[in-house]
Design a protein around this motif. Structure first.
Motif, PDB file in Angstrom:
ATOM      1  N   PRO A 154       9.499 -10.875  -0.162  1.00 40.64           N
ATOM      2  CA  PRO A 154       9.191 -11.824   0.901  1.00 40.64           C
ATOM      3  C   PRO A 154      10.048 -11.576   2.150  1.00 40.64           C
ATOM      4  N   GLY A 155       9.368 -11.355   3.260  1.00 41.25           N
ATOM      5  CA  GLY A 155      10.054 -11.158   4.532  1.00 41.25           C
ATOM      6  C   GLY A 155      10.628  -9.774   4.759  1.00 41.25           C
ATOM      7  N   ARG A 156      10.393  -8.822   3.865  1.00 42.21           N
ATOM      8  CA  ARG A 156      10.957  -7.478   4.033  1.00 42.21           C
ATOM      9  C   ARG A 156      10.035  -6.429   3.439  1.00 42.21           C
ATOM     10  N   ILE A 157       9.850  -5.313   4.195  1.00 38.96           N
ATOM     11  CA  ILE A 157       9.028  -4.198   3.736  1.00 38.96           C
ATOM     12  C   ILE A 157       9.592  -2.890   4.268  1.00 38.96           C
ATOM     13  N   ALA A 158       9.483  -1.860   3.476  1.00 39.50           N
ATOM     14  CA  ALA A 158       9.801  -0.492   3.898  1.00 39.50           C
ATOM     15  C   ALA A 158       8.773   0.428   3.253  1.00 39.50           C
ATOM     16  N   CYS A 206       2.743  -9.346   4.142  1.00 38.80           N
ATOM     17  CA  CYS A 206       2.089 -10.608   3.802  1.00 38.80           C
ATOM     18  C   CYS A 206       1.906 -10.783   2.300  1.00 38.80           C
ATOM     19  N   LEU A 207       1.813  -9.692   1.554  1.00 37.50           N
ATOM     20  CA  LEU A 207       1.554  -9.775   0.115  1.00 37.50           C
ATOM     21  C   LEU A 207       2.577 -10.643  -0.625  1.00 37.50           C
ATOM     22  N   PRO A 208       3.886 -10.403  -0.475  1.00 42.28           N
ATOM     23  CA  PRO A 208       4.833 -11.264  -1.166  1.00 42.28           C
ATOM     24  C   PRO A 208       5.212 -12.526  -0.375  1.00 42.28           C
ATOM     25  N   SER A 209       4.800 -12.599   0.884  1.00 42.72           N
ATOM     26  CA  SER A 209       5.255 -13.684   1.755  1.00 42.72           C
ATOM     27  C   SER A 209       4.284 -14.856   1.837  1.00 42.72           C
ATOM     28  N   PHE A 210       3.001 -14.599   1.576  1.00 38.70           N
ATOM     29  CA  PHE A 210       1.979 -15.633   1.730  1.00 38.70           C
ATOM     30  C   PHE A 210       0.985 -15.569   0.570  1.00 38.70           C
ATOM     31  N   ASP A 211       0.251 -16.630   0.360  1.00 39.47           N
ATOM     32  CA  ASP A 211      -0.771 -16.690  -0.683  1.00 39.47           C
ATOM     33  C   ASP A 211      -2.037 -16.012  -0.146  1.00 39.47           C
ATOM     34  N   LEU A 212      -2.241 -14.769  -0.542  1.00 42.52           N
ATOM     35  CA  LEU A 212      -3.373 -14.002   0.002  1.00 42.52           C
ATOM     36  C   LEU A 212      -4.705 -14.363  -0.643  1.00 42.52           C
ATOM     37  N   THR A 213      -4.696 -15.302  -1.594  1.00 47.55           N
ATOM     38  CA  THR A 213      -5.973 -15.839  -2.062  1.00 47.55           C
ATOM     39  C   THR A 213      -6.489 -16.882  -1.073  1.00 47.55           C
ATOM     40  N   ARG A 214      -5.579 -17.404  -0.240  1.00 49.76           N
ATOM     41  CA  ARG A 214      -5.943 -18.416   0.757  1.00 49.76           C
ATOM     42  C   ARG A 214      -5.949 -17.888   2.184  1.00 49.76           C
ATOM     43  N   TYR A 215      -5.201 -16.796   2.427  1.00 51.43           N
ATOM     44  CA  TYR A 215      -5.026 -16.264   3.785  1.00 51.43           C
ATOM     45  C   TYR A 215      -5.168 -14.753   3.789  1.00 51.43           C
TER      46      TYR A 215
END
Length: 144
Positions: free
Chosen positions: A30-34, A66-75
């Motif tokens: 959440p909030g970080r990607i590389a 967005c994958l770990p940061s938000f609910d991608l079933t809803r957004y």
């Protein structure tokens, strides 16, 4: 399956060209990607990494984070614009990194209005740590 593994598996179907380039998440929370992309197979006429590959590895960060940061079933995320500054030629593999602040504010906004804008700044470095490019992306999280 970790978020990183899920992203890497999904990339083959969601953005097949990025997958063919060898773009892979090496860090995703959440909030970080590389994401890392290899030089091999992604060179240009002068032996450095092709600019389109650098753009691609930076652009996919906005969706991936967005994958770990938000609910991608809803957004779902969409890219609105990306500005890139190339600073040095990339002569090795490249890692693109970004962090997203304000996740709770974005969640609140999308819940209230069905969409929320966010900006994601990325730094792209070669394997020696030299910054080869930086980006500023405008993204939007939308309700399904």
């Amino acid at each position: 399956m970790t978020h990183r593994d899920a992203f890497n598996a999904a990339l083959a179907h969601l953005v097949p060209q990025a997958h063919r380039m060898g773009v892979r998440a090496v860090e995703l929370e959440p909030g970080r990607i590389a994401c890392r992309v290899p030089l091999d197979g992604n060179g240009n006429h002068i032996g450095t990494m092709y600019a389109g590959v650098l753009f691609t590895v930076a652009e996919v960060l906005g969706g991936g984070i967005c994958l770990p940061s938000f609910d991608l079933t809803r957004y779902y995320p969409v890219v609105r614009s990306v500005r890139i500054d190339f600073t040095k030629p990339a002569r090795t593999d490249v890692v693109a990194e970004a962090a997203l602040d304000g996740i709770e504010a974005i969640r609140t906004e999308v819940q209230a209005h069905g969409r929320a804008d966010f900006t994601l700044n990325a730094t792209l470095r070669d394997t020696t740590g030299i910054v080869v490019a930086s980006t500023e992306g405008a993204y939007q999280l939308r309700a399904r």
